[in-house]
Motif scaffolding. Sequence first.
Motif: not given
Length: 638
Positions: A600-604, A616, A620-622
């Motif tokens: 979840t977060g900026r990476v799905s 990604t 990016d953070q996840a």
Amino acid sequence: MQSQDVAQRSAASPGPVVDVEQAEAALVEHYPRLVRLAYLVLPPSLGRNRRVLTAHALTQRALPRGRTTATLIPAQATGRDGDPGYALVRLKVVRTALEAGVPLRRAAWPKRSQLPPLLPQVWGLRLFPRSGGADELALDQRLSALSSAARAAYVLRGLEKLPDSDVRKVLTAAGVDNPGAALKEAGGVEAKDALLLSPEFDPCSLHARPTDLMRRRQHTKAALAAGVAAAVCGALLALPSGGWGPDGAAAPSYAQNPAAEAALDPGKVTRVAPTAWRSSARTDFSVWPARGNLAGDTALLRRALAVWARPGESVQVSATPGTPSGAPAGPPQLLYAGDVDQARVVLFYDGLRIARYAEPRAGTGGAALDFARVDGATGAEAEALVLDRADGNVRYLTAPWVTGAAERDLMKPTADPTPLTLSAEGVSTPLAGPAQTGTCTSWNVMEATDASGPHLLTDLGELIPAHLTSGPPAAPHEAAGPAALRNWAPFACSLSAVRSQGVRSVNAWQYAQQPLPDASGQAAWVCTRADTWRGDGTLVLAQFHTAGGAYGAVAAKAENSPACGGRDPHVLAGVLWKSGTGDWYLLAAGSKDTASISTTGRVSGSARGALLAVRTKQGDQAELKGTLTDGRAVSGLR
């Protein structure tokens, strides 16, 4: 955190003018509570009698001398029904109690709160609070292990019922440099607010007992018979020219009773027979014989025991985290006493700790006293002790059942080890210690061999080398085999992260292998877990290593986590990775019983099984979440 503290200081605004009468009224009304607050913040090392008297003295000295324009933090002024007088004296009590816990330094004048109180004094009596139960004793022991600032944070939370934001402001106003760290440390102790109100911590409800009546009478007669000057001159004349006195670098004796004197009698130290370990079912320090060319030097043993009981100002004292440094409860066991390089070294064992005393072979300066916990040590964890470090080398004393030793570079798994010579007393020749500064290009360990095979031990800057193992947490094995050595090689330098932390053992477990995107080969996921002698303070590192790389990269870490350990043998971690084509991916891996992984977060993204690879962008953070085969959720290490 430092900038935040500065902001908090600047947020403080001048409060109302507090008359001395208003402060006195608040102090008298809330005197028992303020004294309890001071008693809980003061360091337990002062002893219960002095701690009681100091708590009363600090509280009474909190009264201002006149009208005071207090710099009161708004949140403080809400305490005790919003009385600014109470807030003022409470802040003074906290500040002086914290100052009382600061060690005296030779280069600075001591503050009044650091010295024994002139008043109140009760001659001929020892005063101490009523004893509580097991819960109170356990809480007192946990609080004694905290720093003074963390104790103050815990007490302000539990006794004063202040929220963390207000506790932070009170600590800042009291002079604490890093209140955030104090709050974090205090959070490691379970909140038991009701116990803080128990009689165990009430310095206003006291028991009284006489001091040593016979010793008082003897001291009175001695004071009448001779002055202090005569006693000092006599002691100086009794010192041998250029040598140690009977007690060496120890401080003056301040407590004499039969039990303490027996513990300090070199004639009563325990000496185990040289062959006792052969018939014993135990493989721990309790069956180590007394060894060394100075094991019969009574004067050396007397000095070592005296310094252990009361180290003087010139003695350098160190202890691994969570290790008490007080005197032995009874006569300890002698493990070694002998000449090592340019020092005389004595090693004792009291069932819980190893105590190492060292003094120079020439002169009377530079004595050192070191402590390390070894409770429950057995087998490989009780196979070696550090005798000496010099010029980047370390020399060990090995267990009597060790039949051979060698030096091995953990970063060169295929290289043959270099044999070390063991003397008849089990002392090894020096081996190069792990690099402490600069680029980590090697990590030297000792390979000790006994009847069960070789064991790897690494120096982490303490008396006890850490035991290195490999494999699943439920069944770790020795790290001395070829596969285990290859597994450890890329991650050897990460051991520097746990130097001087009281580490007992470190296990490296390759929990997953992952094919890299763009056909870039395979990567290994390895979890290293460092367990300590005291139980808490564990460090878990999830590390990522690509084929051909010299070092592993730390992808995530966690402190005081059960992950990757025997109680919870599961781990999930992720890392941002750049392929050879310049594309960025989020790679994640869990242990083999991971059924699915999602982000979840900026990476799905999500994947079934224990591996995940999602394209990604850099930066990016996840947040990772996983599900185990038994349906239990697991979070990614951070």
